[in-house]
Design a protein around this motif. Structure first.
Motif, PDB file in Angstrom:
ATOM      1  N   UNK A 100       0.834  -1.192   0.000  1.00 17.65           N
ATOM      2  CA  UNK A 100       0.000   0.000   0.000  1.00 17.65           C
ATOM      3  C   UNK A 100       0.874   1.248   0.000  1.00 17.65           C
ATOM      4  N   UNK A 101       0.330   2.367  -0.462  1.00 17.45           N
ATOM      5  CA  UNK A 101       1.088   3.612  -0.541  1.00 17.45           C
ATOM      6  C   UNK A 101       1.294   4.215   0.850  1.00 17.45           C
ATOM      7  N   UNK A 102       2.479   4.800   1.052  1.00 17.27           N
ATOM      8  CA  UNK A 102       2.812   5.348   2.361  1.00 17.27           C
ATOM      9  C   UNK A 102       3.352   6.757   2.265  1.00 17.27           C
ATOM     10  N   UNK A 103       3.296   7.480   3.372  1.00 19.51           N
ATOM     11  CA  UNK A 103       3.853   8.815   3.391  1.00 19.51           C
ATOM     12  C   UNK A 103       4.206   9.237   4.812  1.00 19.51           C
ATOM     13  N   UNK A 104       5.019  10.282   4.878  1.00 21.19           N
ATOM     14  CA  UNK A 104       5.457  10.865   6.147  1.00 21.19           C
ATOM     15  C   UNK A 104       5.158  12.354   6.078  1.00 21.19           C
ATOM     16  N   UNK A 130       6.420  15.274   3.588  1.00 18.77           N
ATOM     17  CA  UNK A 130       7.859  15.338   3.338  1.00 18.77           C
ATOM     18  C   UNK A 130       8.397  14.056   2.696  1.00 18.77           C
ATOM     19  N   UNK A 131       7.637  12.985   2.747  1.00 22.82           N
ATOM     20  CA  UNK A 131       7.990  11.734   2.060  1.00 22.82           C
ATOM     21  C   UNK A 131       6.719  11.147   1.466  1.00 22.82           C
ATOM     22  N   UNK A 132       6.779  10.697   0.224  1.00 24.52           N
ATOM     23  CA  UNK A 132       5.636  10.060  -0.429  1.00 24.52           C
ATOM     24  C   UNK A 132       6.145   8.874  -1.238  1.00 24.52           C
ATOM     25  N   UNK A 133       5.590   7.707  -1.008  1.00 25.16           N
ATOM     26  CA  UNK A 133       6.001   6.493  -1.728  1.00 25.16           C
ATOM     27  C   UNK A 133       4.749   5.760  -2.200  1.00 25.16           C
ATOM     28  N   UNK A 134       4.556   5.741  -3.521  1.00 25.83           N
ATOM     29  CA  UNK A 134       3.369   5.085  -4.070  1.00 25.83           C
ATOM     30  C   UNK A 134       3.673   3.611  -4.352  1.00 25.83           C
ATOM     31  N   UNK A 135       2.801   2.743  -3.872  1.00 18.04           N
ATOM     32  CA  UNK A 135       2.962   1.311  -4.112  1.00 18.04           C
ATOM     33  C   UNK A 135       2.738   1.003  -5.590  1.00 18.04           C
ATOM     34  N   UNK A 136       3.387  -0.039  -6.056  1.00 16.93           N
ATOM     35  CA  UNK A 136       3.284  -0.426  -7.460  1.00 16.93           C
ATOM     36  C   UNK A 136       1.831  -0.740  -7.816  1.00 16.93           C
ATOM     37  N   UNK A 137       1.381  -0.144  -8.918  1.00 13.01           N
ATOM     38  CA  UNK A 137       0.030  -0.411  -9.398  1.00 13.01           C
ATOM     39  C   UNK A 137      -1.064   0.339  -8.672  1.00 13.01           C
TER      40      UNK A 137
END
Length: 256
Positions: free
Chosen positions: A98-102, A113-120
């Motif tokens: 799942x996508x995560x962020x800080x 300040x941090x964004x990470x999108x999960x594949x798909x």
């Protein structure tokens, strides 16, 4: 001996207040820092005027103010929190899919300040540098729940109507927000469902420093249509673990 005693004393006052979980009377501040009472009152008056300290007249006490959090947010954007947080969030996303962020707290907003999108997964509104109202987001609620009542009153004074982004149920008054934050403290995590973006749900946990103040919050976001109760509980546990890991590295705080 310092060449700028007023600056030295000012920083010592701010450092002392930042370590406290409850406001302090001026007399105790003066005693703890070995400062003359007149000097202490003069410093506190200037700090209150600029928002770095809150004065609680009914209690005759002082607490760290919202302007100090702006400074902390600036530090968070440029120093180890974002660097450490990026690695932790990347591992969290890999582990959960799942996508995560800080995000950090900036006044009554959250700043991502941090964004990470999960594949798909679909792109989210919570990109790096985006600001959103803290009361609507899981990350914001996780951090707001760690503030004192006086700090919350400063951020959300009176009976103002709070902004809404969607038709999903959300707190519309400071009183409703305080009630929601009490539940966050009980649960240890904050939830948001469709209040930022229709069809998406988030869970977040605060990253706390040694004094218990919120440095940031880490969250996972997923589509509500794929939500299951057991799945939500698992993701909540994962964000708690991620928040503890970031806190341990950045501030040396132990879990629990």
């Amino acid at each position: 001996m310092t060449k700028v005693p007023a600056a030295d004393a000012t920083l010592r006052v701010l450092s002392l207040l930042s370590r406290q979980r409850s406001p302090l009377p001026a007399a105790r501040i003066a005693s703890e820092l070995d400062l003359p009472r007149s000097t202490t009152y003069d410093l506190l008056t200037v700090l209150v005027e600029h928002g770095y300290v809150l004065h609680l007249p009914q209690e005759r006490r002082y607490a760290i103010g919202p302007a100090a959090y702006e400074v902390a947010a600036g530090y968070a954007r440029h120093a180890p929190l974002a660097r450490v947080g990026r690695g932790v969030v990347e591992r969290l996303v890999d582990a959960t899919g799942e996508s995560g962020h800080l995000a950090s707290l900036s006044g009554s907003d959250v700043l991502y300040i941090v964004e990470e999108r999960a594949r798909g997964r679909t792109s989210l509104v919570s990109d790096i540098g985006v600001r959103l109202p803290a009361h609507l987001t899981a990350t914001g609620r996780a951090m707001l729940a760690q503030l004192t009542p006086a700090q919350l009153r400063t951020l959300y004074p009176g009976r103002q109507e709070l902004l809404r982004r969607t038709d999903a149920p959300s707190p519309t008054t400071p009183r409703q927000l305080r009630e929601l934050l009490q539940q966050v403290r009980t649960d240890g995590v904050a939830w948001e469902s469709g209040e930022v973006t229709d069809g998406f749900r988030s869970v977040a946990a605060a990253v706390l420093d040694q004094a218990g103040w919120p440095l940031a919050a880490v969250a996972l976001t997923w589509e509500s249509s794929r939500s299951e109760e057991d799945r939500g509980s698992l993701l909540a546990e994962r964000v708690r673990e991620a928040a503890d890991e970031i806190a341990r590295v950045v501030s040396g705080r132990r879990p629990g």
